[in-house]
Design an enzyme around this catalytic site. Structure first.
Site, mmCIF file in Angstrom:
data_model
loop_
_atom_site.group_PDB
_atom_site.id
_atom_site.type_symbol
_atom_site.label_atom_id
_atom_site.label_comp_id
_atom_site.label_asym_id
_atom_site.label_seq_id
_atom_site.Cartn_x
_atom_site.Cartn_y
_atom_site.Cartn_z
ATOM 1 N N GLU A 1 -43.676 -61.055 25.989
ATOM 2 C CA GLU A 1 -42.783 -61.549 27.028
ATOM 3 C C GLU A 1 -42.502 -63.034 26.841
ATOM 4 O O GLU A 1 -41.353 -63.485 26.959
ATOM 5 C CB GLU A 1 -43.392 -61.301 28.415
ATOM 6 C CG GLU A 1 -43.437 -59.848 28.836
ATOM 7 C CD GLU A 1 -42.052 -59.268 29.065
ATOM 8 O OE1 GLU A 1 -41.113 -60.034 29.374
ATOM 9 O OE2 GLU A 1 -41.908 -58.051 28.930
ATOM 10 N N HIS B 1 -36.292 -59.141 22.681
ATOM 11 C CA HIS B 1 -37.250 -58.034 22.544
ATOM 12 C C HIS B 1 -36.815 -57.084 21.425
ATOM 13 O O HIS B 1 -37.634 -56.620 20.626
ATOM 14 C CB HIS B 1 -37.333 -57.243 23.853
ATOM 15 C CG HIS B 1 -38.267 -57.812 24.866
ATOM 16 N ND1 HIS B 1 -39.584 -58.137 24.591
ATOM 17 C CD2 HIS B 1 -38.087 -58.084 26.191
ATOM 18 C CE1 HIS B 1 -40.170 -58.586 25.685
ATOM 19 N NE2 HIS B 1 -39.279 -58.574 26.668
ATOM 20 N N HIS C 1 -33.162 -62.748 26.749
ATOM 21 C CA HIS C 1 -34.552 -62.283 26.761
ATOM 22 C C HIS C 1 -34.645 -60.834 26.288
ATOM 23 O O HIS C 1 -35.479 -60.491 25.444
ATOM 24 C CB HIS C 1 -35.115 -62.418 28.178
ATOM 25 C CG HIS C 1 -36.473 -61.838 28.357
ATOM 26 N ND1 HIS C 1 -37.632 -62.570 28.204
ATOM 27 C CD2 HIS C 1 -36.871 -60.574 28.678
ATOM 28 C CE1 HIS C 1 -38.678 -61.790 28.419
ATOM 29 N NE2 HIS C 1 -38.240 -60.574 28.719
ATOM 30 N N GLU C 2 -33.775 -59.961 26.820
ATOM 31 C CA GLU C 2 -33.817 -58.555 26.445
ATOM 32 C C GLU C 2 -33.422 -58.364 24.976
ATOM 33 O O GLU C 2 -34.039 -57.569 24.247
ATOM 34 C CB GLU C 2 -32.900 -57.739 27.350
ATOM 35 C CG GLU C 2 -33.311 -57.718 28.815
ATOM 36 C CD GLU C 2 -34.748 -57.270 29.026
ATOM 37 O OE1 GLU C 2 -35.224 -56.417 28.261
ATOM 38 O OE2 GLU C 2 -35.401 -57.783 29.956
#
Length: 272
Positions: free
Chosen positions: A200, A146, A142-143
């Site tokens: 997100e 980004h 997820h990070e």
């Protein structure tokens, strides 16, 4: 009226020039990409991110909470190193980024990324949620997503475009500072926060594919948010939140898992 039209068209032209996409599409979205507003330069964002990352690490080091070695650090770093070879699937240049992890020994249930691949994990998220390696990969993916999607750069560009529009509108319509600030609050609720929720959700899906390609179980993304829901508390209404609700996240991830499962199975078959 003519002055308003010309100025508005000029601002709109500047915004359109800044529209691009930083990555290819994800299988979770059927291969479809999304155009992004990128008015701020990549170099500028990376410089500012590196500056913040170094300041964060310097402060954590002075407080004795910066972890850059040891069993816990190695565990998280090994997950990151397993994911990095697959970032080129989404954008080839990212394979050359200096991906780096630091672990901060605090109870905070959080992790974040700076532009260019500078990742921070907090021991709280690992210990309080008792994360498995697959769940660490869900957070890490997820990070990293980004960073790949340059969400920091996009968010800064959106803010710059919104400020420009408010400045032009306020000057041409002759409204006072209070009215302009009120419009700014409306912009935050109507534009900034929903975009943050979209980012997100996008990071969830790209991260799901990234971790699956590295051989981590996609179902771990769902169990991660089940655990998150137990420590999240009330959190307030989703309408005023920069994060989707845990329920919405789990539903979206569950729906996308069948698309990434073949990637996971292929990765597992190829591992010793």
């Amino acid at each position: 009226m003519r002055r308003w039209t010309v100025t508005t068209l000029a601002a709109a032209g500047l915004i359109c020039v800044g529209c691009a996409s930083t990555t290819t599409g994800s299988v979770t979205t059927g291969g479809q990409g999304r155009s992004q507003l990128l008015l701020v330069s990549q170099q500028e964002v990376m410089q500012e991110s590196l500056k913040y990352y170094e300041e964060q690490n310097r402060e954590a080091r002075s407080e004795g909470v910066l972890v850059t070695s040891g069993a816990e650090f190695n565990r998280v770093n090994n997950v990151m190193r397993r994911l990095v070879p697959h970032v080129g699937t989404f954008r080839p240049d990212a394979a050359q980024w200096p991906w780096q992890l630091v672990l901060i020994n605090e109870d905070t249930v959080n992790a974040h990324v700076m532009a260019g691949g500078k990742i921070t994990f907090y021991t709280g998220i690992i210990r309080k949620l008792k994360l498995t390696d697959d769940e660490i990969a869900a957070v890490m993916g997820h990070e990293m997503a980004h960073a790949l999607r340059e969400h920091t750069r996009e968010k800064m560009s959106q803010s710059a475009a919104g400020d420009l529009a408010l400045s032009i509108g306020g000057a041409l319509l002759g409204v006072g500072q209070g009215a302009t600030q009120l419009a700014g609050m409306g912009k935050q609720i109507a534009l900034d926060l929903p975009f943050s929720r979209n980012m997100e959700s996008e990071a969830d899906l790209y991260g799901l594919e990234l971790s699956a390609r590295a051989g981590y179980d996609p179902q771990a993304a769902v169990t991660l948010w089940q655990k998150m829901a137990t420590v999240g508390g009330g959190g307030g209404p989703q309408f005023l939140s920069t994060h989707p609700s845990s329920g919405d996240r789990m539903a979206s991830l569950q729906a996308a898992i069948p698309r990434v499962m073949p990637l996971y199975q292929a990765a597992r078959a190829g591992r010793p």
